[in-house]
Design a protein around this motif. Structure first.
Motif, PDB file in Angstrom:
ATOM      1  N   TYR A  87      -7.179   0.399  -6.780  1.00  0.00           N
ATOM      2  CA  TYR A  87      -6.733   0.431  -5.393  1.00  0.00           C
ATOM      3  C   TYR A  87      -7.883   0.774  -4.452  1.00  0.00           C
ATOM      4  O   TYR A  87      -8.814   1.483  -4.824  1.00  0.00           O
ATOM      5  CB  TYR A  87      -5.632   1.469  -5.196  1.00  0.00           C
ATOM      6  CG  TYR A  87      -4.341   1.119  -5.876  1.00  0.00           C
ATOM      7  CD1 TYR A  87      -4.074   1.565  -7.169  1.00  0.00           C
ATOM      8  CD2 TYR A  87      -3.377   0.353  -5.232  1.00  0.00           C
ATOM      9  CE1 TYR A  87      -2.886   1.241  -7.801  1.00  0.00           C
ATOM     10  CE2 TYR A  87      -2.188   0.035  -5.851  1.00  0.00           C
ATOM     11  CZ  TYR A  87      -1.949   0.479  -7.138  1.00  0.00           C
ATOM     12  OH  TYR A  87      -0.777   0.153  -7.750  1.00  0.00           O
ATOM     13  N   ALA A  88      -7.776   0.297  -3.235  1.00  0.00           N
ATOM     14  CA  ALA A  88      -8.612   0.811  -2.163  1.00  0.00           C
ATOM     15  C   ALA A  88      -8.001   2.120  -1.682  1.00  0.00           C
ATOM     16  O   ALA A  88      -6.792   2.333  -1.798  1.00  0.00           O
ATOM     17  CB  ALA A  88      -8.675  -0.185  -1.014  1.00  0.00           C
TER      18      ALA A  88
ATOM     19  N   GLY B 124      -7.561   4.797   1.570  1.00  0.00           N
ATOM     20  CA  GLY B 124      -7.653   4.818   3.019  1.00  0.00           C
ATOM     21  C   GLY B 124      -7.144   6.109   3.624  1.00  0.00           C
ATOM     22  O   GLY B 124      -6.436   6.880   2.979  1.00  0.00           O
TER      23      GLY B 124
ATOM     24  N   PHE C 276      -4.531   3.071  11.298  1.00  0.00           N
ATOM     25  CA  PHE C 276      -5.636   3.064  10.350  1.00  0.00           C
ATOM     26  C   PHE C 276      -6.812   3.859  10.897  1.00  0.00           C
ATOM     27  O   PHE C 276      -7.135   3.763  12.088  1.00  0.00           O
ATOM     28  CB  PHE C 276      -6.058   1.615  10.100  1.00  0.00           C
ATOM     29  CG  PHE C 276      -7.332   1.454   9.332  1.00  0.00           C
ATOM     30  CD1 PHE C 276      -8.525   1.178   9.995  1.00  0.00           C
ATOM     31  CD2 PHE C 276      -7.357   1.576   7.964  1.00  0.00           C
ATOM     32  CE1 PHE C 276      -9.703   1.016   9.307  1.00  0.00           C
ATOM     33  CE2 PHE C 276      -8.535   1.422   7.250  1.00  0.00           C
ATOM     34  CZ  PHE C 276      -9.713   1.148   7.923  1.00  0.00           C
TER      35      PHE C 276
ATOM     36  N   ARG D  43     -11.334   3.326   5.399  1.00  0.00           N
ATOM     37  CA  ARG D  43     -11.031   3.029   4.000  1.00  0.00           C
ATOM     38  C   ARG D  43     -12.328   2.881   3.220  1.00  0.00           C
ATOM     39  O   ARG D  43     -13.396   2.635   3.780  1.00  0.00           O
ATOM     40  CB  ARG D  43     -10.168   1.761   3.883  1.00  0.00           C
ATOM     41  CG  ARG D  43     -10.841   0.475   4.339  1.00  0.00           C
ATOM     42  CD  ARG D  43     -11.560  -0.219   3.206  1.00  0.00           C
ATOM     43  NE  ARG D  43     -12.176  -1.469   3.645  1.00  0.00           N
ATOM     44  CZ  ARG D  43     -13.320  -1.941   3.172  1.00  0.00           C
ATOM     45  NH1 ARG D  43     -14.000  -1.266   2.235  1.00  0.00           N
ATOM     46  NH2 ARG D  43     -13.812  -3.094   3.611  1.00  0.00           N
TER      47      ARG D  43
ATOM     48  N   THR E 292      -4.249  -2.003  -0.677  1.00  0.00           N
ATOM     49  CA  THR E 292      -4.883  -3.294  -0.943  1.00  0.00           C
ATOM     50  C   THR E 292      -5.751  -3.719   0.230  1.00  0.00           C
ATOM     51  O   THR E 292      -5.339  -3.603   1.387  1.00  0.00           O
ATOM     52  CB  THR E 292      -3.805  -4.355  -1.195  1.00  0.00           C
ATOM     53  OG1 THR E 292      -2.985  -3.940  -2.298  1.00  0.00           O
ATOM     54  CG2 THR E 292      -4.434  -5.704  -1.517  1.00  0.00           C
ATOM     55  N   VAL E 293      -6.939  -4.204  -0.111  1.00  0.00           N
ATOM     56  CA  VAL E 293      -7.878  -4.731   0.878  1.00  0.00           C
ATOM     57  C   VAL E 293      -8.116  -6.202   0.564  1.00  0.00           C
ATOM     58  O   VAL E 293      -8.326  -6.562  -0.590  1.00  0.00           O
ATOM     59  CB  VAL E 293      -9.197  -3.943   0.836  1.00  0.00           C
ATOM     60  CG1 VAL E 293     -10.294  -4.662   1.609  1.00  0.00           C
ATOM     61  CG2 VAL E 293      -8.996  -2.536   1.399  1.00  0.00           C
TER      62      VAL E 293
ATOM     63  N   ARG F 184     -10.524  -6.220   4.752  1.00  0.00           N
ATOM     64  CA  ARG F 184      -9.574  -5.621   5.689  1.00  0.00           C
ATOM     65  C   ARG F 184      -8.389  -5.026   4.936  1.00  0.00           C
ATOM     66  O   ARG F 184      -7.864  -5.616   4.004  1.00  0.00           O
ATOM     67  CB  ARG F 184      -9.060  -6.675   6.683  1.00  0.00           C
ATOM     68  CG  ARG F 184     -10.159  -7.403   7.416  1.00  0.00           C
ATOM     69  CD  ARG F 184     -10.973  -6.496   8.314  1.00  0.00           C
ATOM     70  NE  ARG F 184     -10.218  -6.022   9.456  1.00  0.00           N
ATOM     71  CZ  ARG F 184     -10.747  -5.273  10.430  1.00  0.00           C
ATOM     72  NH1 ARG F 184     -12.002  -4.898  10.369  1.00  0.00           N
ATOM     73  NH2 ARG F 184     -10.006  -4.898  11.445  1.00  0.00           N
ATOM     74  N   TRP F 185      -7.961  -3.847   5.379  1.00  0.00           N
ATOM     75  CA  TRP F 185      -6.792  -3.192   4.791  1.00  0.00           C
ATOM     76  C   TRP F 185      -5.553  -4.007   5.137  1.00  0.00           C
ATOM     77  O   TRP F 185      -5.315  -4.295   6.298  1.00  0.00           O
ATOM     78  CB  TRP F 185      -6.670  -1.778   5.350  1.00  0.00           C
ATOM     79  CG  TRP F 185      -5.590  -0.996   4.691  1.00  0.00           C
ATOM     80  CD1 TRP F 185      -4.250  -1.036   4.962  1.00  0.00           C
ATOM     81  CD2 TRP F 185      -5.744  -0.051   3.637  1.00  0.00           C
ATOM     82  NE1 TRP F 185      -3.585  -0.170   4.152  1.00  0.00           N
ATOM     83  CE2 TRP F 185      -4.461   0.446   3.324  1.00  0.00           C
ATOM     84  CE3 TRP F 185      -6.842   0.425   2.925  1.00  0.00           C
ATOM     85  CZ2 TRP F 185      -4.263   1.404   2.333  1.00  0.00           C
ATOM     86  CZ3 TRP F 185      -6.645   1.374   1.945  1.00  0.00           C
ATOM     87  CH2 TRP F 185      -5.372   1.853   1.648  1.00  0.00           C
TER      88      TRP F 185
ATOM     89  N   ALA G 297      -0.502  -0.522   2.286  1.00  0.00           N
ATOM     90  CA  ALA G 297      -0.524   0.757   1.580  1.00  0.00           C
ATOM     91  C   ALA G 297       0.582   0.738   0.534  1.00  0.00           C
ATOM     92  O   ALA G 297       1.732   0.441   0.853  1.00  0.00           O
ATOM     93  CB  ALA G 297      -0.316   1.909   2.547  1.00  0.00           C
TER      94      ALA G 297
END
Length: 122
Positions: free
Chosen positions: A32-33, A35, A47, A50, A100-101, A105-106, A109
């Motif tokens: 996972y990313a 953030g 946001f 991240r 997820t990116v 870019r995000w 979540a």
């Protein structure tokens, strides 16, 4: 399942600094990313920043660029948000997220932490 535990919030005067921490645990955390988001009273969650576990690449909201720094410690599975030159408008509950990116870019979540309050007095 992924569990996220934040710490480090508090009360600080304008111009001061705080460091938030988020420790992640569970299956496939590294996929996972990570953030940081924040939500001020009466406003939508927004946001902040991240970072990717694999290469440390980062992204920031324009409102915090040059003041906030996100970092990670892969050995500790912990993500940090160093917040400098804090302003009263930074006051919010700050949430850690795993998500997820796409193309840097995000986009989503998947898991949230419980949140930690940051209050900046003028």
């Amino acid at each position: 399942q992924v569990q996220l535990v934040e710490s480090g919030g508090g009360l600080v005067q304008a111009g001061g600094s705080l460091r938030l921490s988020c420790t992640a645990s569970g299956r496939s955390v590294s996929s996972y990313a990570m953030g940081w988001f924040r939500q001020a009273p009466g406003k939508e969650r927004e946001f902040v920043s991240r970072i990717l576990w694999r290469d440390g690449t980062t992204d920031y909201a324009d409102s915090v660029k040059g003041r906030f720094t996100i970092a990670r410690d892969n050995a500790k599975m912990t993500v940090y948000l160093q917040m400098n030159s804090l302003k009263p408008e930074d006051t919010a509950v700050y949430y850690c997220a795993a998500g997820t990116v796409v193309l840097g870019r995000w986009v989503r979540a998947d898991y949230w932490g419980q949140g930690t309050q940051v209050t900046v007095s003028s």
